[in-house]
Scaffold this motif. Structure first.
Motif, PDB file in Angstrom:
ATOM      1  N   ALA A 235     117.377 -38.277 -17.359  1.00 41.38           N
ATOM      2  CA  ALA A 235     118.621 -38.187 -16.586  1.00 41.38           C
ATOM      3  C   ALA A 235     119.367 -39.739 -16.792  1.00 41.38           C
ATOM      4  CB  ALA A 235     118.560 -37.788 -15.261  1.00 41.38           C
ATOM      5  N   HIS A 236     118.727 -40.703 -16.706  1.00 36.65           N
ATOM      6  CA  HIS A 236     119.121 -41.909 -16.738  1.00 36.65           C
ATOM      7  C   HIS A 236     120.099 -42.328 -17.902  1.00 36.65           C
ATOM      8  CE1 HIS A 236     115.868 -42.625 -19.087  1.00 36.65           C
ATOM      9  NE2 HIS A 236     116.106 -44.059 -19.602  1.00 36.65           N
ATOM     10  N   LEU A 237     119.737 -41.442 -18.964  1.00 34.58           N
ATOM     11  CA  LEU A 237     120.423 -41.817 -20.345  1.00 34.58           C
ATOM     12  C   LEU A 237     121.905 -41.217 -20.357  1.00 34.58           C
ATOM     13  CD1 LEU A 237     117.588 -40.901 -22.764  1.00 34.58           C
ATOM     14  CD2 LEU A 237     118.342 -43.223 -22.069  1.00 34.58           C
ATOM     15  N   ILE A 238     122.211 -40.304 -19.450  1.00 33.63           N
ATOM     16  CA  ILE A 238     123.605 -39.561 -19.496  1.00 33.63           C
ATOM     17  C   ILE A 238     123.878 -39.159 -18.111  1.00 33.63           C
ATOM     18  CG2 ILE A 238     122.452 -37.437 -20.073  1.00 33.63           C
ATOM     19  CD1 ILE A 238     124.712 -36.739 -22.012  1.00 33.63           C
ATOM     20  N   ASN A 239     125.162 -39.062 -17.987  1.00 32.81           N
ATOM     21  CA  ASN A 239     125.696 -38.725 -16.824  1.00 32.81           C
ATOM     22  C   ASN A 239     126.298 -36.981 -16.829  1.00 32.81           C
ATOM     23  OD1 ASN A 239     128.788 -38.585 -17.223  1.00 32.81           O
ATOM     24  ND2 ASN A 239     128.305 -40.759 -17.073  1.00 32.81           N
ATOM     25  N   GLU A 240     126.380 -36.520 -15.644  1.00 29.79           N
ATOM     26  CA  GLU A 240     126.675 -35.012 -15.659  1.00 29.79           C
ATOM     27  C   GLU A 240     128.045 -34.760 -16.347  1.00 29.79           C
ATOM     28  OE1 GLU A 240     125.883 -32.605 -12.509  1.00 29.79           O
ATOM     29  OE2 GLU A 240     124.031 -33.505 -11.806  1.00 29.79           O
TER      30      GLU A 240
ATOM     31  N   GLU B 281     111.689 -39.932 -14.358  1.00 24.68           N
ATOM     32  CA  GLU B 281     111.048 -39.005 -13.712  1.00 24.68           C
ATOM     33  C   GLU B 281     111.833 -37.561 -13.764  1.00 24.68           C
ATOM     34  OE1 GLU B 281     107.921 -39.143 -12.898  1.00 24.68           O
ATOM     35  OE2 GLU B 281     107.693 -41.040 -13.615  1.00 24.68           O
ATOM     36  N   ILE B 282     113.242 -37.556 -14.114  1.00 25.28           N
ATOM     37  CA  ILE B 282     114.094 -36.231 -13.924  1.00 25.28           C
ATOM     38  C   ILE B 282     114.710 -36.137 -15.319  1.00 25.28           C
ATOM     39  CG2 ILE B 282     116.189 -35.245 -13.038  1.00 25.28           C
ATOM     40  CD1 ILE B 282     113.538 -35.137 -11.057  1.00 25.28           C
ATOM     41  N   PHE B 283     114.749 -35.025 -15.851  1.00 23.38           N
ATOM     42  CA  PHE B 283     115.199 -34.824 -17.048  1.00 23.38           C
ATOM     43  C   PHE B 283     116.182 -33.481 -17.211  1.00 23.38           C
ATOM     44  CE2 PHE B 283     111.027 -36.701 -17.671  1.00 23.38           C
ATOM     45  CZ  PHE B 283     111.421 -37.498 -18.610  1.00 23.38           C
ATOM     46  N   TYR B 284     117.171 -33.518 -18.120  1.00 30.38           N
ATOM     47  CA  TYR B 284     117.757 -32.347 -18.278  1.00 30.38           C
ATOM     48  C   TYR B 284     117.103 -31.838 -19.521  1.00 30.38           C
ATOM     49  CZ  TYR B 284     121.867 -34.568 -15.752  1.00 30.38           C
ATOM     50  OH  TYR B 284     122.429 -35.254 -14.876  1.00 30.38           O
TER      51      TYR B 284
ATOM     52  N   ILE C  45     127.056 -32.612 -25.206  1.00 31.01           N
ATOM     53  CA  ILE C  45     125.663 -32.397 -25.636  1.00 31.01           C
ATOM     54  C   ILE C  45     125.332 -30.892 -25.495  1.00 31.01           C
ATOM     55  CG2 ILE C  45     123.152 -32.815 -24.938  1.00 31.01           C
ATOM     56  CD1 ILE C  45     124.608 -35.251 -26.321  1.00 31.01           C
ATOM     57  N   GLU C  46     125.786 -30.397 -24.630  1.00 35.00           N
ATOM     58  CA  GLU C  46     125.356 -28.884 -24.470  1.00 35.00           C
ATOM     59  C   GLU C  46     126.013 -28.115 -25.559  1.00 35.00           C
ATOM     60  OE1 GLU C  46     125.940 -27.508 -20.453  1.00 35.00           O
ATOM     61  OE2 GLU C  46     124.254 -28.499 -19.736  1.00 35.00           O
ATOM     62  N   ASP C  47     127.327 -28.403 -25.979  1.00 32.88           N
ATOM     63  CA  ASP C  47     127.883 -27.714 -27.025  1.00 32.88           C
ATOM     64  C   ASP C  47     126.946 -27.973 -28.525  1.00 32.88           C
ATOM     65  OD1 ASP C  47     130.142 -27.232 -25.711  1.00 32.88           O
ATOM     66  OD2 ASP C  47     131.371 -29.012 -26.343  1.00 32.88           O
ATOM     67  N   ASN C  48     126.369 -29.036 -28.587  1.00 35.16           N
ATOM     68  CA  ASN C  48     125.394 -29.262 -29.829  1.00 35.16           C
ATOM     69  C   ASN C  48     124.191 -28.429 -29.705  1.00 35.16           C
ATOM     70  OD1 ASN C  48     127.024 -31.559 -29.704  1.00 35.16           O
ATOM     71  ND2 ASN C  48     125.795 -32.210 -31.604  1.00 35.16           N
ATOM     72  N   VAL C  49     123.631 -28.190 -28.291  1.00 33.93           N
ATOM     73  CA  VAL C  49     122.611 -27.450 -28.052  1.00 33.93           C
ATOM     74  C   VAL C  49     123.007 -25.799 -28.449  1.00 33.93           C
ATOM     75  CG1 VAL C  49     121.002 -26.442 -26.030  1.00 33.93           C
ATOM     76  CG2 VAL C  49     121.474 -28.895 -26.219  1.00 33.93           C
ATOM     77  N   PHE C  50     124.301 -25.421 -27.978  1.00 34.98           N
ATOM     78  CA  PHE C  50     124.676 -24.116 -28.360  1.00 34.98           C
ATOM     79  C   PHE C  50     124.703 -23.897 -29.972  1.00 34.98           C
ATOM     80  CE2 PHE C  50     127.496 -24.122 -24.224  1.00 34.98           C
ATOM     81  CZ  PHE C  50     126.107 -23.879 -23.545  1.00 34.98           C
ATOM     82  N   GLU C  51     125.122 -24.860 -30.553  1.00 36.58           N
ATOM     83  CA  GLU C  51     125.112 -25.037 -32.120  1.00 36.58           C
ATOM     84  C   GLU C  51     123.762 -24.859 -32.654  1.00 36.58           C
ATOM     85  OE1 GLU C  51     127.635 -24.805 -34.521  1.00 36.58           O
ATOM     86  OE2 GLU C  51     128.726 -24.386 -32.491  1.00 36.58           O
ATOM     87  N   LEU C  52     122.836 -25.483 -32.329  1.00 37.02           N
ATOM     88  CA  LEU C  52     121.422 -25.309 -32.338  1.00 37.02           C
ATOM     89  C   LEU C  52     120.777 -23.949 -32.111  1.00 37.02           C
ATOM     90  CD1 LEU C  52     119.224 -27.461 -33.534  1.00 37.02           C
ATOM     91  CD2 LEU C  52     118.736 -27.809 -31.346  1.00 37.02           C
TER      92      LEU C  52
END
Length: 238
Positions: free
Chosen positions: A163-168, A21-24, A174-181
């Motif tokens: 959120a259950h797939l990854i911890n903070e 129910e919760i997502f990043y 992952i966010e490094d990849n988002v920045f590359e994208l």
């Protein structure tokens, strides 16, 4: 409630699933000048960047794309239908071959129009059938369907990770990849938020701003900024 869930499990067997129910969530809005992000030359560069995110999914996601070669109909062909000209791709799992397929199969046809692409596990139809949300949901959007000659934004990518797939602590990679994208997208506005799949309506009944709605309601284009609703939800610019 637990009694009801147990009954449903017995009726449906092991197919019933608890959905996150919760997502990043990440929102990238960009402006291309020559070729859009859904052109194979550009999208092929996105695939390795997205792969670590795709690998978070418990199973291989599926790709669903909405594209059209509009057809005319009616008296003197005065009407134009995009629905009647919807293009078929068949069932596509995430792999290099199918990524090339959805970006190239019809792109050289006259009047070809790209709307959006969804990469999800489970798919939208599976979630609708079973009553839940996906573990992973990525979408690519054409933000200039009106074909404005001077758009401020004309392409977008949204990413929603259960959120259950990854911890903070793991999010940084992952966010490094988002920045590359974001660089490939020539991003003009970008944000992230930890959110539910949808928000309770201010009317007190029902829900609004579901991530299934894609980019609808996210931006205030007059200010080239996120909308007041999403600012209220707590979206953070990145």
């Amino acid at each position: 409630m637990s009694i009801v869930k147990n009954i449903l499990k017995k009726l449906k067997g092991n197919s019933i699933k608890e959905y996150p129910e919760i997502f990043y969530s990440y929102y990238l809005f960009g402006l291309y000048e020559n070729k859009p992000i859904w052109d194979w030359e550009n999208w092929s560069k996105c695939i390795p960047i997205l792969q670590p995110i795709i690998d978070l999914s418990p199973e291989t996601p599926f790709i669903k794309t909405e594209q059209s070669i509009p057809v005319t109909y009616g008296k003197d062909n005065q009407n134009v239908s995009f629905n009647k000209g919807g293009l078929r791709f068949g069932r596509m799992v995430w792999n290099d071959k199918n990524n090339e397929k959805w970006t190239t199969k019809y792109c050289n046809e006259n009047n070809w129009t790209f709307f959006d692409t969804e990469i999800a596990f489970p798919t939208r139809s599976q979630c609708a059938k079973n009553g839940g949300n996906p573990d992973l949901f990525i979408s690519v959007h054409n933000q200039n369907l009106t074909e404005s000659k001077a758009p401020l934004i004309n392409q977008a990518i949204t990413i929603h990770i259960g959120a259950h797939l990854i911890n903070e602590s793991e999010l940084k990679k992952i966010e490094d990849n988002v920045f590359e994208l974001a660089k490939l997208l020539n991003t003009k506005v970008a944000g992230k938020i930890k959110r539910p799949s949808s928000y309770k309506s201010d009317l007190g009944i029902g829900y609004t701003d579901s991530f299934w709605d894609g980019t609808h309601g996210l931006l205030d284009l007059n200010e080239l900024d996120f909308s007041e609703n999403y600012k209220r939800y707590g979206i953070e610019k990145i």
